[in-house]
Design a protein around this motif. Sequence first.
Motif, PDB file in Angstrom:
ATOM      1  N   UNK B 612      -2.442  -4.624 -14.264  1.00  0.00           N
ATOM      2  CA  UNK B 612      -4.430  -5.061 -15.246  1.00  0.00           C
ATOM      3  C   UNK B 612      -5.028  -4.180 -14.706  1.00  0.00           C
ATOM      4  N   UNK B 613      -5.362  -3.936 -13.595  1.00  0.00           N
ATOM      5  CA  UNK B 613      -6.693  -3.138 -12.963  1.00  0.00           C
ATOM      6  C   UNK B 613      -6.735  -2.188 -13.725  1.00  0.00           C
ATOM      7  N   UNK B 618      -8.993   2.058 -16.348  1.00  0.00           N
ATOM      8  CA  UNK B 618      -7.575   3.265 -15.908  1.00  0.00           C
ATOM      9  C   UNK B 618      -8.471   4.353 -14.862  1.00  0.00           C
ATOM     10  N   UNK B 619      -9.792   4.562 -14.914  1.00  0.00           N
ATOM     11  CA  UNK B 619      -9.981   5.696 -13.933  1.00  0.00           C
ATOM     12  C   UNK B 619      -9.694   5.043 -12.098  1.00  0.00           C
ATOM     13  N   UNK B 620      -9.121   4.289 -12.398  1.00  0.00           N
ATOM     14  CA  UNK B 620      -8.985   3.615 -10.361  1.00  0.00           C
ATOM     15  C   UNK B 620      -7.566   3.854 -10.074  1.00  0.00           C
ATOM     16  N   UNK B 624      -5.200   3.139  -7.142  1.00  0.00           N
ATOM     17  CA  UNK B 624      -4.364   1.859  -7.344  1.00  0.00           C
ATOM     18  C   UNK B 624      -2.888   2.133  -6.957  1.00  0.00           C
ATOM     19  N   UNK B 625      -2.202   2.852  -7.992  1.00  0.00           N
ATOM     20  CA  UNK B 625      -1.235   2.793  -7.761  1.00  0.00           C
ATOM     21  C   UNK B 625      -0.143   3.734  -6.270  1.00  0.00           C
ATOM     22  N   UNK B 626      -0.894   4.660  -5.788  1.00  0.00           N
ATOM     23  CA  UNK B 626      -0.101   5.357  -4.205  1.00  0.00           C
ATOM     24  C   UNK B 626      -0.814   4.061  -3.216  1.00  0.00           C
ATOM     25  N   UNK B 627      -1.460   3.106  -3.138  1.00  0.00           N
ATOM     26  CA  UNK B 627      -1.740   1.977  -2.336  1.00  0.00           C
ATOM     27  C   UNK B 627      -0.689   0.813  -2.568  1.00  0.00           C
ATOM     28  N   UNK B 628      -0.753   0.482  -3.546  1.00  0.00           N
ATOM     29  CA  UNK B 628      -0.002  -0.751  -4.084  1.00  0.00           C
ATOM     30  C   UNK B 628       1.859  -0.605  -3.179  1.00  0.00           C
ATOM     31  N   UNK B 629       2.087   0.943  -4.474  1.00  0.00           N
ATOM     32  CA  UNK B 629       3.325   1.676  -3.796  1.00  0.00           C
ATOM     33  C   UNK B 629       3.692   1.360  -2.000  1.00  0.00           C
ATOM     34  N   UNK B 630       2.388   1.765  -1.029  1.00  0.00           N
ATOM     35  CA  UNK B 630       2.508   2.186   0.520  1.00  0.00           C
ATOM     36  C   UNK B 630       2.948   0.469   0.908  1.00  0.00           C
ATOM     37  N   UNK B 631       1.915   0.258   0.010  1.00  0.00           N
ATOM     38  CA  UNK B 631       2.349  -1.121   0.479  1.00  0.00           C
ATOM     39  C   UNK B 631       3.515  -2.236   0.667  1.00  0.00           C
ATOM     40  N   UNK B 632       3.691  -2.449  -1.323  1.00  0.00           N
ATOM     41  CA  UNK B 632       5.530  -2.503  -1.101  1.00  0.00           C
ATOM     42  C   UNK B 632       6.478  -2.350  -0.231  1.00  0.00           C
ATOM     43  N   UNK B 633       6.085  -0.390   0.055  1.00  0.00           N
ATOM     44  CA  UNK B 633       7.437  -0.366   0.896  1.00  0.00           C
ATOM     45  C   UNK B 633       7.187  -0.673   2.345  1.00  0.00           C
ATOM     46  N   UNK B 634       6.148  -0.404   2.931  1.00  0.00           N
ATOM     47  CA  UNK B 634       5.788  -1.141   4.377  1.00  0.00           C
ATOM     48  C   UNK B 634       6.223  -2.634   4.503  1.00  0.00           C
ATOM     49  N   UNK B 635       5.680  -3.318   3.161  1.00  0.00           N
ATOM     50  CA  UNK B 635       5.750  -4.348   3.522  1.00  0.00           C
ATOM     51  C   UNK B 635       7.304  -5.060   2.677  1.00  0.00           C
TER      52      UNK B 635
END
Lengths: 334, 658
Positions: B612-613, B618-620, B624-635
């Motif tokens: 959604x972000x 789109x410029x974010x 946004x994607x690296x943070x989200x993916x890293x968060x999910x993989x760590x979590x």
Amino acid sequence: MSAVASVLRSRTRGRKSLRQHLAALMRVAPEEADGAHMLRQRYIYILPTRYGFLYAATLMAMLLGSLNYASNLGLMYTFLLAGLGLVCMLLTWRNLLGLRIREGNATPVFAGQEAAFVVEFENLDRRPRFGLDAETRRGPGGRLDLPPRGRRGVQLCMPTEKRGKLCLLRVKVSTCYPMGLFRAWSYLDLGSCCVVYPRPAASGQPAYAAADQHSTPRSGYQGAGEDDFQGLRRYREGDSPRQIDWKAVARDRGVLSKEFGSEQASLLWLDWDALPGYLGVEDRLRLLCRFVLDADAVGRIYGLRLPGRRLTPGSGPGQRHRCLAALASYSQGG
Amino acid sequence: MKRAAAKRPVVATRLVVGATGLVAIASLPLLPYLSPWISGFFASVLALRLLTLRSTQKIGRWILVALSIAGTVLVLSQQHSLFGRDAGVSLLLLMLGLKLLELGSGRDLMVTVFLTFFLCASVFLFAQSIAITALMLAVTLGLVALLSEAHRVQPSTSVTQPARAALPMLLQAIPIMLVLFVLFPRISGPLWGLGGQDGRGRSGFSDRMSPGSISELVLSDEIAFRAKFVGSAPPARQRYWRGLVFWQTDGKDWTLAGGDSLDPASLEYSTSDAAVEYSVTLEPHFRRWAFALDLPATVPAGMEIHRDFSLRAQRPVRAPLRYQMRSHLSYNTGPLSPDERGRALQLPANTSKRMEKLALSWEQTNTTPSEVVRAALDFFHREEFVYTLLPPRLGANPADEFLFDTRRGFCEHFATSFTLLMRLAGIPSRVVTGYQGAEFNPHGDYYIVRQSDAHAWSEVWVEGQGWVRVDPTSAVAPERVEHSIDLRLMGSGMAVGFQNQLGFLMDLWRQGHLMLDALNMGWQQWVLDYDRENQAALLSRLGLAFLDQQWLGLAMVAAAAAVVLLVAFAQGRTGNPRLSAISRAYLRFCGKLERGGLAKQASEAPRAYAERICRKRPQLSPQVWPITELYLSLRYGAEDPRPEEVQKLASMVRRFRA
């Protein structure tokens, strides 16, 4: 203070049961930014169970006995067990602390069936959590163990009586692990709701003319006219799987649906107004519910007409849900 | 809870087996104290429990009623009461057995476990050794494991799993226990009259001495008391621990009848040396005797002294008794009153002609009492007297038979016959029993006196010297006075000196024993004997002397609360700090976006939120994607997130600008 004030306010507003008053006083674990409800310190209550009191009585007897017989070792053992009880209190409390709970989805049910809400538990800690209970005031709850950093769902059931929307009551999550001396609990308002379809009328009802305006009035859903193959058209959402031309799919020609008979002739309108006038609102809804189910069972294309609302014809699970949900949420006002 | 019980109506078989096993282990130390009938009944109830494990049918109510009536009748017939320690424990075992038989619901299991806790505490009324305590702790661990297993949903995969859950609980309970134990306000004396225990199975002196009574006592390896000296201890040949003094004899037995009156003034004797200071920790022997080195110079609180310098506790010694003493090793007790002289010359009716002749011969050939004594000791030394634990049986006139026929005897034979001969020679004399010797324990810097050190000797009254100790045994077996006897060697008829040749192994064995005894002494002193005085001493050492009994209770509650808080804090550190760091980083990321006008919806999963972000801004997307993916993989990825990855997420979030 504010809790007391709210009780006073509610008293002036109207009568509430004692249970409601207490519930109003209770803190409910709020939702976090990521959609989960986290059980933090201030939302966890803890009290001894009746076994806790029995344990305390046992220790008291041991204390008196040890003092009387001047047994220092007995005294020491009594104190060890007292310490164990206190440790147990902390562990019971910790067993809930930091637990994260999310609402899961609830599949729609017919009135009279049990609504099953899935509640998902998540353990962020490296230690496991055992013996977690989840329950509502009504209906059976569930129990589960959570492995370290594990997620598991548990089903909470609530009986349904009326059509409409049934929201999960306040959930009480509790535990008395490890020794059953204390019970810690928290309240959660998960806010998940379940659509309750009307209770369908008994099958084999004399089919009232659920008239089809554009063709000769038909009685019920006889004369499906499925033999009259008309041709293929592009798949539309809501089409029954039996309409799909699987051979075409296999030949990579895209998903096409077969059309049978004349669209006009096989189109079935389930019409509120076509039902006999002596039927009450709920009876009409139950009857229409039955018609929807039967039409869906044989793969008919059907539409639904309610006072002030018209659902375009279609078929398949999507159409079935739309129609049943419309029946569930029907209210006379509009 | 009602619902939980209804959902799990049947306690799993493994829990039943566990409970039965733990109850059986907990009751083991009680076996020697129970009547065999009750033990047998209990054992058969446990056996019945294990045999009916597989049967689906519950044991009928009428069988349980019949068993409980039978058990109660059994206890009544064996103990003649339903109250008191022994009957109470018998009833407790009975109840436990029956509860195990009807073990059906979770409620039964809880009650069974609580009763077993109670059983463990009752065991401590009978046995208090370190080994028993360790056994009871093991049972307690098992019980806690059993309860935690019962409150899980899924059964554990192994037996060690619940034990590993229970162990930290017990360990965390220990500091709380210590605080409560140290600070709990102590009362002195029992709460009500049930505190009486009989001295069954305890060895010690009785108020009557007959030939054979001490040799019986010497067979016991039990500890009589321990003594700790201030400064150096007196040499072995001076370590005569005075106990009872016998004046009266009927020619066979010596009794305390006609003993000396209480008289604290008797401590006024003249002495030429400095007092020896020491403390004695007396094991309970359920009599009033107390022991002190010859001759006591003080009377500890709660004790009294007779004119013949025998010390008595005011009440029977039911619990280990610790007292401070001072003694003088050289003394002159001064003149003898006419009454004392009469009693010290009392003769039985059965003195024989042979004895009278022997005594008369000494009296005629010697002029002073000291020479008569020396002549008598010479007689024992010269003639073929044998010092043995296994003397032949003696008849109606033991002294005469011993002196002239058998000539084999133990210390009491020598002491009593010597005393009689002295009286026949007109010298006032009496028999003293007590202990002679002591074993030094270098691991605890104290001396152990055992029942095997029990001894009997004589005292004669000499003009100008007062009462003088004479030990006729030393004339026959001087090594007895220099060393303790080793029973194993005595019994097998080996010479006392032989033990030195066994050398190294013997020494090792002895050292191990001494170390164990030092441990037991510490246990005794700091656990079993910890009382009001110890408490007061400990508090004053901690600078808390101002706490009197009422304030102590308050202090105990406060200290216990503080320890509980500490334990809670220690528990808090077992969580996973990295996981909370991960969550914190992501919530911070959400917060930044929210301030940027893109609040996360509660129902939105992280990936949906990211999508959604990116649609809206789109410029974010590259951030946004690296943070989200890293968060999910760590979590939700690896079992244990790597610290550098967690740091990376935190720094990415820090740099992120919405």
